[in-house]
Design a protein around this motif. Structure first.
Motif, PDB file in Angstrom:
ATOM      1  N   LEU A   1      43.786  -2.233 -46.996  1.00 39.64           N
ATOM      2  CA  LEU A   1      44.394  -1.611 -45.932  1.00 39.64           C
ATOM      3  C   LEU A   1      44.355  -0.080 -46.586  1.00 39.64           C
ATOM      4  O   LEU A   1      44.239   0.615 -45.160  1.00 39.64           O
ATOM      5  CB  LEU A   1      45.570  -1.655 -45.820  1.00 39.64           C
TER       6      LEU A   1
ATOM      7  N   LEU B   1      41.008  -9.470 -42.528  1.00 38.58           N
ATOM      8  CA  LEU B   1      43.184  -9.296 -42.419  1.00 38.58           C
ATOM      9  C   LEU B   1      43.482 -10.487 -42.271  1.00 38.58           C
ATOM     10  O   LEU B   1      44.527 -11.319 -43.026  1.00 38.58           O
ATOM     11  CB  LEU B   1      43.530  -8.069 -40.960  1.00 38.58           C
TER      12      LEU B   1
ATOM     13  N   LEU C   1      45.776  -7.336 -50.411  1.00 42.01           N
ATOM     14  CA  LEU C   1      45.542  -6.592 -48.567  1.00 42.01           C
ATOM     15  C   LEU C   1      45.533  -5.531 -48.875  1.00 42.01           C
ATOM     16  O   LEU C   1      45.433  -4.593 -48.248  1.00 42.01           O
ATOM     17  CB  LEU C   1      46.845  -8.027 -48.023  1.00 42.01           C
TER      18      LEU C   1
ATOM     19  N   THR D   1      47.490  -5.797 -38.480  1.00 41.19           N
ATOM     20  CA  THR D   1      48.554  -6.654 -40.172  1.00 41.19           C
ATOM     21  C   THR D   1      49.906  -7.808 -39.549  1.00 41.19           C
ATOM     22  O   THR D   1      49.723  -8.959 -39.922  1.00 41.19           O
ATOM     23  CB  THR D   1      48.070  -6.315 -40.866  1.00 41.19           C
TER      24      THR D   1
ATOM     25  N   VAL E   1      45.958 -12.503 -44.769  1.00 41.70           N
ATOM     26  CA  VAL E   1      47.391 -12.585 -44.303  1.00 41.70           C
ATOM     27  C   VAL E   1      47.647 -14.307 -44.265  1.00 41.70           C
ATOM     28  O   VAL E   1      48.818 -14.741 -45.056  1.00 41.70           O
ATOM     29  CB  VAL E   1      47.834 -12.116 -42.609  1.00 41.70           C
TER      30      VAL E   1
END
Length: 991
Positions: A531, A489, A527, A548, A493
């Motif tokens: 998730l 994560l 991403l 996140t 990000v």
């Protein structure tokens, strides 16, 4: 006619004939029994005469030359045991037996091919001689104390002569000599036997053959004091580092181009290829693997170095034949099963991996099955030893070799995904961290190459999270996997939402080279996909989404990272307020008793909406304002405001499930499961309204705001392999029950799809005909589908047109094509609108399924029955119909086993029963009739459970429905027969 009886043996010769016949039997147990019977007759204890022994010896040797069934195997066993018993160390009558020279002469004489014989007979005699020599060696009589060395040399001459004359038997000769070395090393024998074997090996020119290498290494491993000839191998060691190239050439049985002297005969190369790998490969590789396992230092070539030289650069070279690549795959399969874990990464060399991908990519490839067996050997070991998956994942992923596509995409398999599912946590952690490092820091600077590699890495990171098991208890308790998720994560990000300057990439945690905008769009979708997998597999999914956005907030304070969201823009103020609300939310909501469930759900929605703002979703900013209003209403202590807050929350959930995103779908289901107990009638009606929407363009316009169609699709739909969920089509009717399937198949002509498809086809034909007619009128010709009669008579009647007429005609034709394009575009919009509404209804039905499972005792659940029956009848999608029908059935089954809703007043249920009967009389599909029938019986059971006296009112309703059906029979007869069967089986107390 009498049956032919088997003749009973009447003499000793007849019994021997049966014994010899059984020695050639294909069944091993019969051969063993026959050999035992023969040895019993000829053993010294039975005082068999010497002539009988000689006769048996000759007959066994002749039997070795027979190709009948398993004769060579059976006769070889009997001969070996016979020689051992008759010439053994403890035999007292050795003098009566023939000496070794006579035995060998007998073998040579009886296996000599004489006269005009076929090629097969000549080969049989060569095999017989070789099997006979092997029997002499295995019996051990040549190595007994006092035995003459001449016999041993004579046997060696026989074997080496066969090896020189018959190259296709050289491997078998080498295997026999290799086994003799093993026997001599284990026993307390004179080393002169081994020295003679080695000298003969070199004299015959077999030292530089695969067989010679294996025998040399065997002798050198256990008897270092043996005198090895000079000038063949450097320091007398075939495994010396400087001999690796020549050793590789020898093992692949190619000519090494070395000039031999006059005293050393030239060994002919093999002419035929065999699929079986040479035993010398195993000897050499096991020797090198043993050196690595023992950890001792030597001048031998390393295992990885030799593997690259011999396997990768020779067997899997671009110019290698398919036969040699087959050997390479066979060697790989054997080594992956037996090698120690530290050697497994070396097996996935570049050329081997490339060949593996190429052969797996298509079933038409020559070595496709060999490549599949290689993958199967990997899976077999990983299943037994999950820690070995680390080497397989490293070798098959894009870590070792940069690729533009992943291994599974190139081979059209799920090999890498399966390896990830079988791997242990440590292997996954190593792989995940290495992939993250490769995503951040690339070893190349070419923009196109870096973009392609980062896409592959992101795909494999997504696959890594997707492949994990769904056991939340076991997986969630793993600190290793939690660390892996945190790392993935964080890296996604940084690479998705922040940009860096080229001058600041020296810091190891910053991307180098900087991530392009195209790659950032792709990484944002990955991403969301990650998730989505986390939400479905791990406990407390809201914490990961909150984590996140927390990483985003933390990285915004880093001076070397530049956020893609402008804080000074119009959204900056809204986002600052959103961050403040998110920070104060736990403190404000925890003061409310019993709001812990709402806290988790609300923080999950708020975090997800903030994430969508960073993804560029235009609707997310307004959704933040709605969530803020909902937050204010929920924190107020007045009941009316609290109910308004729940209604707003339901509207937000519906807006989430309307998006074609797997993440939004799963998060909405997670939130809804937490707040289902707080649902009121207004919230249910908002969901029912979706089911009542027409499945066309006007229905979509009514349900959604279409001022900005691009904003509706969202940024998450920019990549084909993203979090965007596939719209379930009409073919996806796997949720139908068996009874529905039978009814549908028996009355397929009543399906609603067939008339619809016919109408579409007819409408399309009408549109095409109208278009052709307009075009024909403009061109003053016949339509394309008109009857063409006497065309040749009208050709001369056409008048020429001037330029002005041609320009006018062009404008007219352009107008016709524009109208055609508009009609086609409208048809596509209608199709897309239907898919959108159908997908939306399916998502709402999934939420209602959660509600029914949790709140089946709630009287509000009864309000769902009639809308579900209506949508079963009115929908044009078989998928929606089956989902609604299954939900009605599931509601009744749950109430049977886990409890029914509590009824305060029976009048409302009676009225609902009447409405269900009105719906049942309307014309519909078999699924609709089945659902109405089940709903009616469910309500009848509910009324009977409340009061047995309600039976009279139930009967009145059914009688009224029967009367209406008699006047206009639109419903199904089964609606009444099923009720009669239910009433017959119902036991009522006698009045």
């Amino acid at each position: 006619m009498s049956k032919k009886r088997r003749r009973e043996p009447s003499s000793v010769d007849g019994l021997l004939a049966e014994i010899y016949d059984d020695l050639a039997n294909e069944k091993e147990d019969i051969r063993i029994k026959a050999a035992h019977a023969l040895l019993t007759r000829l053993s010294s204890d039975s005082h068999a005469p010497h002539e009988q022994f000689v006769e048996a010896l000759q007959r066994l040797i002749r039997g070795l030359c027979s190709s009948r069934k398993a004769a060579r195997i059976g006769f070889s066993i009997a001969l070996t045991e016979l020689l051992s018993q008759r010439w053994g160390q403890h035999q007292e009558d050795r003098a009566e037996n023939p000496n070794f020279t006579e035995l060998i002469d007998t073998l040579i004489k009886l296996t000599e091919a004489s006269g005009r014989i076929s090629g097969q007979e000549g080969r049989d005699h060569q095999f017989g001689r070789l099997f006979g020599a092997e029997a002499f060696i295995k019996s051990g009589i040549l190595f007994e104390p006092g035995a003459s060395a001449d016999a041993w040399l004579r046997v060696l001459d026989v074997i080496y002569e066969i090896a020189k004359q018959k190259p296709w038997l050289r491997e078998e000769c080498g295997w026999i000599l290799f086994g003799a070395c093993q026997t001599l090393k284990k026993g307390d024998h004179d080393q002169s036997f081994i020295q003679a074997l080695l000298d003969k090996l070199c004299h015959c020119g077999m030292a530089e053959t695969p067989e010679g290498v294996a025998i040399w290494l065997n002798i050198r491993a256990g008897l270092p004091e043996i005198q090895f000839p000079d000038g063949i191998w450097r320091h007398g060691n075939p495994l010396h580092r400087k001999e690796k190239s020549r050793l590789a050439e020898i093992l692949k049985e190619a000519s090494i181009g070395r000039q031999s002297d006059e005293t050393t005969p030239q060994i002919a190369q093999k002419g035929n290829w065999t699929s079986r790998i040479h035993f010398a490969w195993i000897v050499v590789l096991d020797e090198l693997a043993g050196n690595v396992a023992s950890g001792k230092k030597s001048k031998n070539v390393g295992f990885e170095e030799f593997w690259r030289e011999a396997i990768d650069d020779h067997l899997f070279a671009a110019s290698s034949t398919e036969e040699r690549k087959y050997w390479g795959f066979s060697i790989f399969q054997r080594m992956f099963k037996s090698a120690c874990p530290s050697l497994l990464p070396a097996l996935f060399s570049p050329n081997l991996t490339r060949s593996l991908i190429n052969q797996l990519a298509s079933k038409d490839r020559y070595l496709h099955l060999a490549a599949e067996r290689s993958i199967r050997s990997i899976s077999d070991r990983v299943e037994v030893e999950p820690s070995s998956a680390s080497a397989a994942l490293e070798g098959l992923s894009c870590i070792s070799v940069g690729r533009s596509l992943s291994f599974d995409q190139l081979t059209k398999t799920k090999t890498l995904e399966r390896m990830m599912s079988l791997a242990d946590d440590k292997s996954l952690l190593n792989l995940g961290f290495e992939l993250c490092n490769k995503l951040v820091r690339s070893d190349v600077q070419d923009d196109e190459v870096v973009t392609a590699r980062r896409k592959v890495i992101a795909d494999e990171l997504t696959m890594l999270l997707k492949s994990r098991p769904t056991s939340n208890t076991e997986v969630g308790s793993s600190a290793t996997l939690r660390a892996l998720i945190d790392r993935i994560l964080e890296v996604l990000v940084i690479c998705s939402y922040f940009s860096t300057d080229a001058s600041t990439t020296s810091r190891p945690d910053l991307p180098d080279p900087p991530v392009s905008e195209k790659t950032q769009d792709m990484l944002r979708t990955r991403l969301l996909t990650c998730l989505s997998h986390i939400v479905s597999k791990f406990p407390e999914p809201g914490s990961y989404v909150h984590q996140t956005v927390g990483i985003i907030r933390l990285k915004e304070s880093d001076s070397l990272l530049h956020s893609n969201l402008d804080p000074a823009g119009s959204i900056g103020g809204t986002m600052n307020q959103a961050w403040n609300v998110l920070a104060l939310m736990p403190e404000g909501l925890e003061k409310e008793a019993g709001n812990k469930t709402f806290l988790d759900a609300f923080m999950l929605l708020y975090s997800l909406t903030i994430l969508q703002v960073y993804n560029g979703d235009a609707d997310a900013v307004s959704m933040l304002d709605e969530l803020r209003s909902c937050y204010d209403l929920m924190t107020q202590r007045r009941q009316v405001h609290g109910e308004q807050g729940w209604e707003v929350l339901i509207e937000i959930l519906l807006s989430l499930v309307a998006k074609r995103s797997m993440l939004f779908r799963r998060l909405a289901q997670q939130v809804f499961s937490n707040i289902a107990s707080n649902m009121n009638s207004n919230g249910l009606q908002a969901m029912v309204k979706v089911l009542e929407t027409e499945e066309n363009l006007s229905g979509r316009e009514e349900m959604f705001e279409e001022e900005n169609e691009d904003a509706q699709s969202g940024s998450a739909t920019s990549d084909i392999d993203s979090d965007v969920e596939e719209v379930e089509t009409e073919d996806a009717n796997g949720t139908l029950s068996s009874s529905d399937e039978e009814e549908t198949s028996s009355t397929s002509t009543e399906s609603s799809e067939e008339p619809e498809n016919m109408e579409r086809k007819e409408a399309g034909n009408e549109e095409l005909a109208a278009f052709n007619m307009k075009l024909a009128q403009a061109l003053k010709t016949r339509p394309a589908n008109a009857n063409y009669v006497a065309a040749s008579d009208n050709e001369s009647s056409d008048e020429d047109m001037d330029d002005e007429q041609m320009e006018a005609l062009d404008e007219h034709i352009a107008t016709i094509f524009k109208e055609r394009k508009k009609a086609t575009s409208k048809k596509a919009d209608q199709k897309d609108a239907k898919e959108t509404i159908v997908n939306f209804k399916c998502r709402v039905l999934e939420l209602l399924d959660i509600y029914v499972k949790q709140q089946h005792r709630n009287p509000l659940a009864l309000d769902l029955l009639l809308p579900l029956l209506t949508v079963t009848r009115t929908t044009t999608s078989s998928l929606v119909s089956s989902k609604a029908c299954n939900l009605v059935r599931e509601f009744g089954n749950i109430c049977k086993t886990k409890g029914s809703p509590k009824i305060d007043s029976t009048s409302g249920v009676i009225q609902l029963l009447k409405e269900v009967h009105v719906e049942a009389l309307r014309e519909g599909s078999n699924a609709h009739a089945s659902a109405c029938n089940q709903a009616s019986l469910f309500l009848a059971r509910l009324l009977m459970a409340a009061d047995r006296g309600n039976m009279r009112q139930i009967v009145k309703v059914y009688l009224g429905t029967l009367e209406a059906w008699s006047m206009d029979p639109k419903g199904k007869v089964s609606f009444f027969t099923d009720w009669l069967n239910w009433r017959k089986n119902l036991r009522l107390p006698k009045s």
